[in-house]
Scaffold this motif. Structure first.
Motif, PDB file in Angstrom:
ATOM      1  N   ALA A   1      16.023  -6.724   2.464  1.00 32.11           N
ATOM      2  CA  ALA A   1      14.579  -6.745   2.744  1.00 32.11           C
ATOM      3  C   ALA A   1      14.207  -5.702   3.790  1.00 32.11           C
ATOM      4  CB  ALA A   1      14.126  -8.143   3.181  1.00 32.11           C
ATOM      5  N   LEU A   2      14.755  -4.519   3.645  1.00 36.12           N
ATOM      6  CA  LEU A   2      14.339  -3.435   4.537  1.00 36.12           C
ATOM      7  C   LEU A   2      12.945  -2.978   4.138  1.00 36.12           C
ATOM      8  CD1 LEU A   2      17.639  -1.341   4.755  1.00 36.12           C
ATOM      9  CD2 LEU A   2      16.753  -2.992   6.397  1.00 36.12           C
ATOM     10  N   PHE A   3      12.203  -2.458   5.097  1.00 34.87           N
ATOM     11  CA  PHE A   3      10.834  -2.021   4.824  1.00 34.87           C
ATOM     12  C   PHE A   3      10.885  -0.617   4.231  1.00 34.87           C
ATOM     13  CE2 PHE A   3      10.423  -4.725   8.761  1.00 34.87           C
ATOM     14  CZ  PHE A   3      10.201  -5.880   8.038  1.00 34.87           C
ATOM     15  N   ALA A   4      10.445  -0.525   3.005  1.00 32.26           N
ATOM     16  CA  ALA A   4      10.645   0.715   2.249  1.00 32.26           C
ATOM     17  C   ALA A   4       9.861   1.884   2.834  1.00 32.26           C
ATOM     18  CB  ALA A   4      10.247   0.493   0.794  1.00 32.26           C
ATOM     19  N   HIS A   5       8.780   1.593   3.549  1.00 36.63           N
ATOM     20  CA  HIS A   5       7.949   2.687   4.048  1.00 36.63           C
ATOM     21  C   HIS A   5       8.399   3.180   5.422  1.00 36.63           C
ATOM     22  CE1 HIS A   5       6.354  -0.980   5.754  1.00 36.63           C
ATOM     23  NE2 HIS A   5       5.664  -0.282   6.629  1.00 36.63           N
TER      24      HIS A   5
ATOM     25  N   PHE B   1      11.829  -2.552  14.440  1.00 40.59           N
ATOM     26  CA  PHE B   1      10.625  -3.308  14.078  1.00 40.59           C
ATOM     27  C   PHE B   1      10.445  -4.550  14.943  1.00 40.59           C
ATOM     28  CE2 PHE B   1       7.976  -6.217  11.729  1.00 40.59           C
ATOM     29  CZ  PHE B   1       7.024  -5.408  11.164  1.00 40.59           C
TER      30      PHE B   1
ATOM     31  N   THR C   1      10.795  -9.556  -2.246  1.00 44.49           N
ATOM     32  CA  THR C   1      11.946  -8.880  -1.673  1.00 44.49           C
ATOM     33  C   THR C   1      12.240  -9.417  -0.289  1.00 44.49           C
ATOM     34  OG1 THR C   1      10.491  -7.211  -0.750  1.00 44.49           O
ATOM     35  CG2 THR C   1      11.463  -6.755  -2.904  1.00 44.49           C
ATOM     36  N   GLY C   2      11.391 -10.303   0.190  1.00 39.78           N
ATOM     37  CA  GLY C   2      11.630 -10.877   1.502  1.00 39.78           C
ATOM     38  C   GLY C   2      11.124 -10.016   2.637  1.00 39.78           C
ATOM     39  N   GLU C   3      10.399  -8.938   2.316  1.00 40.80           N
ATOM     40  CA  GLU C   3       9.960  -8.045   3.395  1.00 40.80           C
ATOM     41  C   GLU C   3       8.993  -8.740   4.339  1.00 40.80           C
ATOM     42  OE1 GLU C   3       8.654  -4.226   2.007  1.00 40.80           O
ATOM     43  OE2 GLU C   3      10.265  -4.143   0.537  1.00 40.80           O
TER      44      GLU C   3
ATOM     45  N   ALA D   1      10.866 -11.197   6.331  1.00 46.30           N
ATOM     46  CA  ALA D   1      11.663 -10.506   7.335  1.00 46.30           C
ATOM     47  C   ALA D   1      10.798 -10.090   8.514  1.00 46.30           C
ATOM     48  CB  ALA D   1      12.328  -9.286   6.707  1.00 46.30           C
TER      49      ALA D   1
ATOM     50  N   LEU E   1      11.043 -11.424  12.322  1.00 48.97           N
ATOM     51  CA  LEU E   1      11.253 -10.455  13.394  1.00 48.97           C
ATOM     52  C   LEU E   1      10.155 -10.536  14.443  1.00 48.97           C
ATOM     53  CD1 LEU E   1      12.493  -7.484  11.230  1.00 48.97           C
ATOM     54  CD2 LEU E   1      13.776  -8.539  13.075  1.00 48.97           C
TER      55      LEU E   1
ATOM     56  N   VAL F   1       3.553  -4.384   6.778  1.00 48.13           N
ATOM     57  CA  VAL F   1       4.558  -4.351   5.710  1.00 48.13           C
ATOM     58  C   VAL F   1       3.926  -4.374   4.323  1.00 48.13           C
ATOM     59  CG1 VAL F   1       6.480  -5.620   4.686  1.00 48.13           C
ATOM     60  CG2 VAL F   1       6.307  -5.407   7.160  1.00 48.13           C
TER      61      VAL F   1
ATOM     62  N   PRO G   1       1.186  -1.195   3.455  1.00 48.33           N
ATOM     63  CA  PRO G   1       1.754   0.086   3.013  1.00 48.33           C
ATOM     64  C   PRO G   1       2.253   0.039   1.574  1.00 48.33           C
ATOM     65  CG  PRO G   1       2.568  -0.463   5.193  1.00 48.33           C
ATOM     66  CD  PRO G   1       1.825  -1.663   4.700  1.00 48.33           C
TER      67      PRO G   1
END
Lengths: 200, 450
Positions: free
Chosen positions: A66-70, A79, B353-355, B358, B362, B373, B376
């Motif tokens: 779940a990394l932020f793609a942008h 972050f 995707t869990g972004e 996440a 965080l 998140v 974008p």
């Protein structure tokens, strides 16, 4: 699905293991607060089940990272700090140090979609650790790592835990990682899926 | 708005009429004519588009890609100019409307068909050719049959556009009243002969047709349901859009020198502000519906007759005594929010995707997580559809017509009036300005979206 009561002390590891599809990630997501669950979750004696997600301070490595793609690798890692205010030079230095230790310094500015699976895994781990969590929840944290990087990741985690001893609950995807600690092992109990606690 | 009209009492009687007049001969006549002429317009467009697509197999259709995004008003203008010179008697007839529909349908269908053919696996063609299939057999057994879902989807979409299209009908349909569903309602509104019962009955039939169409469209999942999403609009037109854009700009500059700028400046500004407010309002409504758990409301909007939506908003405006501009913003926001819903809901619904989770874990509060998140991720498509909606708003006649009285003027209604007064050259300038605006909005947002 049910589970035995369990407690994990500061710096201790609790390994969750079960066959594929049993519900390991569901168990972890329930600890994160993403899946409704009956029971109580206390961190340092404080009940956190009712807390909103962003106040829990859980460091999480998701199964798919779940990394932020942008954002690039460094901004992903920072972050958790950035969301809490300004990122200091010291924070950046710590991040760079983490990237160096995990062999990622040359990829520190790379877009995350250009990273390999193992690199993404390490960035996710740095992100989970860097902001100072009170609990680590790691879903297959060593997936995609070769022996060399597995060693560096373990060293990094042990180093973090020696400075900030927080409980670690993690899901293993293979046996024999050599990580000490308690285990929650999935199995059948009266026709229901159940995680049973095993002490080392 | 209309003097001496009591919305409550007549609205109630309208409900009573609604039940009775669904099978009113006048209503059924309008329904019959609409279906007949829609079919008449659709078949030649289909044949011509299929021929073009098959002959070129995706090549040589570049000019059509630009034409595919032109609004119906453009084709109406072309037909009107042609008929004015060739056959003056035809200019107010339904044949003229059908011609405009045919012209409007060919580029869209041809581009869609050619893309469907282009997506086919060339190895199948090669295999057929190696087995001795002639070009004709190849077309019949491979191209035509393999692209049937795409064809069906595009045809239904085009029929949908025709049935909901006010632009062409409004421009050319100034003749016999009640020839189509839209004209029937429009005429009564335009002439201050408000008849809610008649409007409701007509809207009922329109809704029934549209719902049936939508059910059929959903069966053809191989092609996009919208058939002409803003994203596709940008992808398909590409550089040719810029060429069209520059051409129209040159036309405007050329013709504008002959016009009094004061005449169109006010409607222009009104339309632009309306477009901006409407697209923003539509986005807000769609997002509010999604995150409040009432997402079905926005999705239902895509199933409901535009007439009914306009009618509801119009009834609200009468009760609240809203001014014309706020009412137009409300109507267009409601009408366009399904566009947003259909574009962004699948994005928001996509496999998690869990972004977001996440980000929350965080430490990001819900709003921050969305802004940092999720936004974008959806920004490109949202900006793209915002531009599309703004462009539609500028070109939209339906809502404007409800309020196109002497006390309120938009660019669309101004152009419309010029057409009806046969000031075709001036209307051409007005149209060029409208098209320029629409393309500018599309082009800029597509660029921003990428």
């Amino acid at each position: 699905m049910t589970a035995d009561d369990f407690d994990v002390g500061p710096g201790e590891w609790l390994e969750v293991s079960a066959p594929s599809g049993f519900g390991k990630s569901t168990l972890l997501r329930s600890l994160m607060g993403l899946t409704p669950v009956e029971g109580q979750l206390r961190v340092s004696g404080v009940e956190v089940s009712g807390q909103p997600l962003h106040r829990r301070r859980f460091g999480v490595v998701f199964q798919d990272q779940a990394l932020f793609a942008h954002l690039n690798a460094l901004d992903n890692a920072l972050f958790g700090l950035r969301i809490r205010g300004r990122v200091s030079d010291g924070d950046r230095a710590r991040a760079e140090d983490a990237f160096r230790k995990l062999g990622l310094l040359h990829r520190i500015r790379a877009p995350v979609d250009e990273l390999s699976g193992g690199e993404r895994q390490r960035v996710a781990l740095i992100r989970a650790v860097l902001f100072g969590p009170v609990l680590l929840l790691l879903d297959e944290p060593f997936k995609g790592l070769d022996a060399e990087h597995l060693r560096s990741v373990m060293d990094y985690l042990q180093s973090f835990l020696s400075e900030s001893p927080v409980p670690v609950v993690w899901i293993s995807h293979l046996n024999g990682t050599g990580v000490p600690g308690k285990r929650l092992v999935g199995g059948d109990r009266n026709g229901r899926r159940h995680f049973q606690l095993h002490h080392p | 708005m209309s003097s001496g009209f009591s919305p409550v009492s007549e609205g109630m009687s309208g409900v009573m009429d609604f039940r009775i007049r669904i099978f009113d001969p006048e209503v059924l006549s309008a329904l019959r004519l609409t279906l007949i002429w829609s079919g008449v317009a659709l078949l030649p467009a289909y044949a011509a588009a299929m021929a073009l697509a098959s002959m070129s197999r995706g090549r040589g259709l570049r000019p059509l890609r630009g034409l595919a995004v032109l609004p119906g008003m453009f084709y109406a203008w072309v037909v009107l100019v042609l008929l004015r010179h060739l056959a003056p008697d035809f200019r107010f007839s339904m044949i003229a409307v059908a011609l405009a529909w045919i012209l409007a349908g060919i580029p869209y269908l041809a581009v869609t068909f050619s893309e469907g053919i282009g997506d086919l696996d060339p190895r199948n063609r090669e295999a057929m050719m190696s087995l001795g299939a002639s070009r004709l057999r190849l077309w019949w057994h491979h191209d035509l049959l393999q692209t049937l879902p795409v064809q069906a989807s595009a045809l239904l979409q085009q029929l949908w556009h025709i049935l909901t299209s006010f632009s062409i009908v409004m421009i050319l349909g100034g003749g016999p009243p009640h020839e189509t569903l839209e004209v029937a309602v429009y005429t009564s509104m335009r002439l201050d002969r408000v008849d809610p019962g008649l409007a409701a009955a007509l809207a009922f039939w329109q809704a029934l047709i549209l719902i049936s169409l939508r059910i059929m469209i959903r069966r053809f999942r191989a092609a996009p349901v919208t058939g002409f999403s803003p994203r596709h609009a940008g992808e398909r037109t590409g550089r040719s859009l810029v060429v069209v854009f520059i051409s129209i700009a040159a036309l405007v500059l050329l013709l504008a020198t002959r016009q009094d700028p004061q005449e169109w400046m006010r409607p222009l500004l009104t339309s632009v502000s309306l477009a901006v407010l409407s697209s923003t309002g539509a986005l807000i409504i769609a997002l509010a519906a999604y995150f409040s758990g009432w997402r079905g409301v926005a999705e239902i909007g895509a199933w409901v007759s535009p007439m009914i939506l306009s009618w509801i908003c119009w009834s609200i405006s009468m009760r609240w005594s809203l001014g014309s501009l706020p009412m137009l913003v409300l109507i267009q926001s409601v009408l366009f929010s399904p566009w947003f819903a259909r574009t962004i809901f699948p994005l928001l619904d996509r496999k998690r995707t869990g972004e977001i989770e996440a980000a929350r874990l965080l430490g990001a509060p819900a709003a921050s997580a969305w802004i940092l998140v999720e936004w974008p991720r959806v920004r490109g498509p949202v900006l793209s559809v915002a531009g599309w909606v703004a462009a539609l708003s500028v070109m939209e006649v339906s809502s404007v017509m409800w309020f196109s009285r002497g006390d309120f003027d938009t660019l669309s209604s101004w152009v419309q009036n010029l057409f009806l007064r046969f000031r075709i050259d001036e209307a051409g300038v007005g149209f060029a300005i409208l098209a320029l605006l629409a393309y500018a909005l599309l082009w800029l947002t597509e660029k921003g979206g990428k």
